[in-house]
Design a protein around this motif. Structure first.
Motif, PDB file in Angstrom:
ATOM      1  N   LEU A 240       5.772  -4.043  25.089  1.00  0.00           N
ATOM      2  CA  LEU A 240       4.826  -5.168  25.241  1.00  0.00           C
ATOM      3  C   LEU A 240       4.099  -5.381  23.755  1.00  0.00           C
ATOM      4  O   LEU A 240       3.171  -6.336  23.838  1.00  0.00           O
ATOM      5  CB  LEU A 240       3.805  -5.059  26.106  1.00  0.00           C
ATOM      6  N   ASP A 241       4.459  -4.487  22.656  1.00  0.00           N
ATOM      7  CA  ASP A 241       3.692  -4.687  21.556  1.00  0.00           C
ATOM      8  C   ASP A 241       3.713  -6.449  20.895  1.00  0.00           C
ATOM      9  O   ASP A 241       4.676  -6.695  20.831  1.00  0.00           O
ATOM     10  CB  ASP A 241       4.309  -3.836  20.430  1.00  0.00           C
ATOM     11  N   HIS A 242       2.485  -6.945  20.816  1.00  0.00           N
ATOM     12  CA  HIS A 242       2.438  -8.115  20.303  1.00  0.00           C
ATOM     13  C   HIS A 242       2.694  -8.835  21.502  1.00  0.00           C
ATOM     14  O   HIS A 242       2.923 -10.268  21.189  1.00  0.00           O
ATOM     15  CB  HIS A 242       3.261  -8.552  18.968  1.00  0.00           C
ATOM     16  N   GLY A 243       2.731  -8.790  22.738  1.00  0.00           N
ATOM     17  CA  GLY A 243       3.248  -9.453  23.874  1.00  0.00           C
ATOM     18  C   GLY A 243       2.176  -9.714  25.012  1.00  0.00           C
ATOM     19  O   GLY A 243       2.536 -10.258  26.050  1.00  0.00           O
ATOM     20  N   VAL A 244       1.007  -9.204  24.834  1.00  0.00           N
ATOM     21  CA  VAL A 244       0.261  -9.053  25.734  1.00  0.00           C
ATOM     22  C   VAL A 244      -1.331  -9.591  25.136  1.00  0.00           C
ATOM     23  O   VAL A 244      -1.467  -8.862  24.107  1.00  0.00           O
ATOM     24  CB  VAL A 244      -0.083  -7.973  26.641  1.00  0.00           C
ATOM     25  N   THR A 245      -2.255 -10.208  25.886  1.00  0.00           N
ATOM     26  CA  THR A 245      -3.294 -10.592  25.426  1.00  0.00           C
ATOM     27  C   THR A 245      -4.377  -9.852  26.132  1.00  0.00           C
ATOM     28  O   THR A 245      -4.347  -9.246  27.111  1.00  0.00           O
ATOM     29  CB  THR A 245      -3.671 -12.184  25.525  1.00  0.00           C
ATOM     30  N   ALA A 246      -5.663  -9.654  25.589  1.00  0.00           N
ATOM     31  CA  ALA A 246      -6.769  -9.093  26.178  1.00  0.00           C
ATOM     32  C   ALA A 246      -7.147  -9.699  27.293  1.00  0.00           C
ATOM     33  O   ALA A 246      -7.475  -9.097  28.315  1.00  0.00           O
ATOM     34  CB  ALA A 246      -8.112  -9.155  24.896  1.00  0.00           C
ATOM     35  N   ARG A 247      -7.133 -11.116  27.603  1.00  0.00           N
ATOM     36  CA  ARG A 247      -7.176 -11.589  28.686  1.00  0.00           C
ATOM     37  C   ARG A 247      -6.398 -11.252  29.687  1.00  0.00           C
ATOM     38  O   ARG A 247      -6.904 -10.895  31.057  1.00  0.00           O
ATOM     39  CB  ARG A 247      -7.344 -13.259  28.732  1.00  0.00           C
ATOM     40  N   ALA A 248      -5.114 -11.131  29.393  1.00  0.00           N
ATOM     41  CA  ALA A 248      -4.018 -10.810  30.363  1.00  0.00           C
ATOM     42  C   ALA A 248      -4.526  -9.289  30.683  1.00  0.00           C
ATOM     43  O   ALA A 248      -4.279  -9.074  32.060  1.00  0.00           O
ATOM     44  CB  ALA A 248      -2.802 -10.728  29.940  1.00  0.00           C
ATOM     45  N   VAL A 249      -4.706  -8.322  30.072  1.00  0.00           N
ATOM     46  CA  VAL A 249      -5.080  -6.907  30.492  1.00  0.00           C
ATOM     47  C   VAL A 249      -6.529  -7.031  31.283  1.00  0.00           C
ATOM     48  O   VAL A 249      -6.625  -6.170  32.155  1.00  0.00           O
ATOM     49  CB  VAL A 249      -5.289  -6.095  29.264  1.00  0.00           C
ATOM     50  N   LEU A 250      -7.331  -7.883  30.915  1.00  0.00           N
ATOM     51  CA  LEU A 250      -8.404  -7.843  31.948  1.00  0.00           C
ATOM     52  C   LEU A 250      -8.165  -8.276  33.209  1.00  0.00           C
ATOM     53  O   LEU A 250      -8.365  -7.805  34.292  1.00  0.00           O
ATOM     54  CB  LEU A 250      -9.588  -8.794  31.339  1.00  0.00           C
ATOM     55  N   ALA A 251      -7.247  -9.347  33.475  1.00  0.00           N
ATOM     56  CA  ALA A 251      -6.725  -9.883  34.477  1.00  0.00           C
ATOM     57  C   ALA A 251      -5.978  -8.676  35.427  1.00  0.00           C
ATOM     58  O   ALA A 251      -6.220  -8.640  36.513  1.00  0.00           O
ATOM     59  CB  ALA A 251      -5.864 -10.966  34.202  1.00  0.00           C
ATOM     60  N   LEU A 252      -5.255  -8.019  34.807  1.00  0.00           N
ATOM     61  CA  LEU A 252      -4.520  -6.976  35.497  1.00  0.00           C
ATOM     62  C   LEU A 252      -5.458  -5.745  35.956  1.00  0.00           C
ATOM     63  O   LEU A 252      -5.335  -5.463  37.095  1.00  0.00           O
ATOM     64  CB  LEU A 252      -3.555  -6.220  34.335  1.00  0.00           C
ATOM     65  N   ASP A 253      -6.714  -5.622  35.292  1.00  0.00           N
ATOM     66  CA  ASP A 253      -7.546  -4.874  35.531  1.00  0.00           C
ATOM     67  C   ASP A 253      -8.491  -5.014  36.805  1.00  0.00           C
ATOM     68  O   ASP A 253      -8.667  -4.594  37.875  1.00  0.00           O
ATOM     69  CB  ASP A 253      -8.642  -4.439  34.394  1.00  0.00           C
ATOM     70  N   LEU A 263      -1.530   1.237  29.859  1.00  0.00           N
ATOM     71  CA  LEU A 263      -1.833   0.021  29.054  1.00  0.00           C
ATOM     72  C   LEU A 263      -2.887   0.039  28.109  1.00  0.00           C
ATOM     73  O   LEU A 263      -3.005  -0.093  26.827  1.00  0.00           O
ATOM     74  CB  LEU A 263      -1.624  -1.168  30.046  1.00  0.00           C
ATOM     75  N   LEU A 264      -3.952   0.483  28.834  1.00  0.00           N
ATOM     76  CA  LEU A 264      -5.300   0.525  27.817  1.00  0.00           C
ATOM     77  C   LEU A 264      -5.101   1.419  26.766  1.00  0.00           C
ATOM     78  O   LEU A 264      -5.665   1.465  25.629  1.00  0.00           O
ATOM     79  CB  LEU A 264      -6.234   0.751  29.083  1.00  0.00           C
ATOM     80  N   ALA A 265      -4.737   2.779  27.292  1.00  0.00           N
ATOM     81  CA  ALA A 265      -4.423   3.846  26.419  1.00  0.00           C
ATOM     82  C   ALA A 265      -3.450   3.583  25.322  1.00  0.00           C
ATOM     83  O   ALA A 265      -3.812   3.934  24.165  1.00  0.00           O
ATOM     84  CB  ALA A 265      -3.856   4.966  27.245  1.00  0.00           C
ATOM     85  N   LEU A 266      -2.455   2.760  25.550  1.00  0.00           N
ATOM     86  CA  LEU A 266      -1.575   2.274  24.420  1.00  0.00           C
ATOM     87  C   LEU A 266      -2.035   1.069  23.419  1.00  0.00           C
ATOM     88  O   LEU A 266      -2.149   1.547  22.097  1.00  0.00           O
ATOM     89  CB  LEU A 266      -0.453   1.617  25.025  1.00  0.00           C
ATOM     90  N   VAL A 267      -3.275   0.459  23.994  1.00  0.00           N
ATOM     91  CA  VAL A 267      -3.864  -0.551  23.446  1.00  0.00           C
ATOM     92  C   VAL A 267      -4.851   0.285  22.471  1.00  0.00           C
ATOM     93  O   VAL A 267      -4.883  -0.123  21.262  1.00  0.00           O
ATOM     94  CB  VAL A 267      -4.597  -1.598  24.075  1.00  0.00           C
ATOM     95  N   SER A 275      -1.580  -9.814  21.403  1.00  0.00           N
ATOM     96  CA  SER A 275      -1.133 -10.867  20.698  1.00  0.00           C
ATOM     97  C   SER A 275      -2.371 -11.865  20.441  1.00  0.00           C
ATOM     98  O   SER A 275      -2.422 -12.809  19.776  1.00  0.00           O
ATOM     99  CB  SER A 275      -0.035 -11.444  21.382  1.00  0.00           C
ATOM    100  N   ALA A 276      -3.631 -11.616  21.557  1.00  0.00           N
ATOM    101  CA  ALA A 276      -4.851 -12.322  21.080  1.00  0.00           C
ATOM    102  C   ALA A 276      -5.952 -11.585  21.571  1.00  0.00           C
ATOM    103  O   ALA A 276      -5.683 -10.650  22.699  1.00  0.00           O
ATOM    104  CB  ALA A 276      -4.560 -13.652  21.940  1.00  0.00           C
ATOM    105  N   GLY A 277      -6.980 -11.764  21.300  1.00  0.00           N
ATOM    106  CA  GLY A 277      -8.222 -10.893  21.439  1.00  0.00           C
ATOM    107  C   GLY A 277      -8.160  -9.660  20.685  1.00  0.00           C
ATOM    108  O   GLY A 277      -7.232  -9.346  19.938  1.00  0.00           O
ATOM    109  N   SER A 278      -9.084  -8.766  20.974  1.00  0.00           N
ATOM    110  CA  SER A 278      -9.404  -7.440  20.411  1.00  0.00           C
ATOM    111  C   SER A 278      -9.506  -6.340  21.443  1.00  0.00           C
ATOM    112  O   SER A 278      -9.854  -6.615  22.593  1.00  0.00           O
ATOM    113  CB  SER A 278     -10.619  -7.325  19.354  1.00  0.00           C
ATOM    114  N   GLU A 284     -15.395  -2.524  28.185  1.00  0.00           N
ATOM    115  CA  GLU A 284     -15.811  -1.990  29.704  1.00  0.00           C
ATOM    116  C   GLU A 284     -14.786  -1.446  30.537  1.00  0.00           C
ATOM    117  O   GLU A 284     -15.045  -0.174  30.818  1.00  0.00           O
ATOM    118  CB  GLU A 284     -16.380  -3.563  30.434  1.00  0.00           C
ATOM    119  N   PRO A 285     -13.469  -2.008  30.796  1.00  0.00           N
ATOM    120  CA  PRO A 285     -12.501  -1.297  31.499  1.00  0.00           C
ATOM    121  C   PRO A 285     -12.077  -0.020  30.709  1.00  0.00           C
ATOM    122  O   PRO A 285     -11.553   0.935  31.349  1.00  0.00           O
ATOM    123  CB  PRO A 285     -11.286  -2.092  31.235  1.00  0.00           C
ATOM    124  N   LEU A 286     -11.965   0.022  29.305  1.00  0.00           N
ATOM    125  CA  LEU A 286     -11.585   1.170  28.514  1.00  0.00           C
ATOM    126  C   LEU A 286     -12.723   2.543  28.995  1.00  0.00           C
ATOM    127  O   LEU A 286     -12.191   3.410  29.011  1.00  0.00           O
ATOM    128  CB  LEU A 286     -11.699   1.010  27.093  1.00  0.00           C
TER     129      LEU A 286
END
Length: 300
Positions: A240-253, A263-267, A275-278, A284-286
């Motif tokens: 998923l490198d460059h294929g997921v946004t910070a917002r998407a990770v938050l939604a998954l959480d 996924l958080l560990a990889l990020v 791909s967007a966000g930082s 917080e989830p980290l």
């Protein structure tokens, strides 16, 4: 006689010889007098040149007593002219030749300029060869199916992703870029969750994108969530490198996805770049999942 092999290549007929024969065929047509049978249906001078060269090469190829190397040189030369159903029919018998170099060039010739119904018929010949014990024959069959864009053979090609030879696995992955189908997706995901070879993974990712299109990220995430092995999950998510946004990770959480910790560990360690966000957006989830972040991402 065949010319010397090019650096790193096989012996082949000199291009100037092939061009001279082709030119002679064109001249014979223009004379409109003595015309070999092979020129009768030629549409123009260029077509006559191709037909004359093809007839000469096939005639030489069918002479008795040739060595495997001589047959391979003639077959390779036939790739320099447009293929016809007649040409394919006359070389087909050489698929049973004992010399793997001969079989390799026959396979390439069978796929040369094949399209439509010709390509479909071709797959009936090539698909069984993808299970041949000789890896050179398998690789040639895979390349030919890719050239023919034989999507109907996608599952047979995808099955070679599990071949013990890495070169065959890479060739199968590259072939699926042009011959992939939905039936290949489970094989692609299985390979992405198993193999860590960078070159192979790049080809697998490109092939999966070609098959599933915009559903690429969702397909990988679903497979990662279903993975029973943490190594497989991490390998799938790394695609998923460059294929997921910070917002998407938050939604998954928020949705309590089982893939979130990996996924958080990889990020955090840069294995998956957003791909967007930082990374700061995921502070917080980290922290909640106990994932350490590099010093460069922390506010001192």
């Amino acid at each position: 006689p065949a010319g010397p092999p090019r650096p790193g290549g096989e012996p082949e007929l000199p291009p100037e010889v092939l061009e001279a024969v082709r030119a002679h065929g064109s001249r014979l047509r223009r004379r409109r007098r003595i015309r070999p049978v092979c020129l009768l249906d030629a549409p123009d001078d260029a077509g006559a040149g191709h037909a004359f060269l093809t007839a000469m090469l096939l005639g030489l190829l069918e002479r008795p007593g040739l060595t495997g190397g001589e047959r391979a040189v003639l077959l390779k030369a036939l790739l320099q002219v447009p293929a016809t159903p007649s040409t394919r029919a006359r070389v087909h018998r050489l698929l049973r030749d004992r010399d793997p170099h001969v079989r390799k060039h026959v396979i390439a010739l069978l796929a040369h300029d094949a399209s439509g119904e010709d390509a479909r018929a071709l797959s009936a010949t090539l698909v069984p060869l993808t299970t041949d014990p000789d890896i050179r024959t398998v690789r040639a069959a895979l390349l030919a199916l890719g050239t023919a864009r034989a999507r109907w053979a996608g599952e047979a090609v995808a099955a070679r992703l599990h071949h013990p030879n890495m070169n065959i696995r890479k060739t199968a992955a590259a072939t699926l870029l042009h011959a992939g189908s939905p039936a290949a997706v489970p094989h692609l995901l299985r390979a992405l969750g198993r193999d860590d070879n960078p070159g192979l993974r790049s080809a697998l990712e490109q092939a999966l994108r070609a098959v599933v299109g915009p559903a690429y990220a969702a397909t990988l995430l679903a497979a990662a969530e279903a993975a029973r092995d943490e190594r497989a999950r991490r390998l799938l998510l790394s695609a998923l490198d460059h294929g997921v946004t910070a917002r998407a990770v938050l939604a998954l959480d928020v949705g309590a996805s089982p893939a979130v910790p990996a996924l958080l560990a990889l990020v955090a360690d840069g294995g998956v770049r957003l791909s967007a966000g930082s990374v700061e957006d995921l502070a917080e989830p980290l922290a909640r999942h106990g994932v350490q972040t590099p010093v460069s991402y922390t506010h001192l």
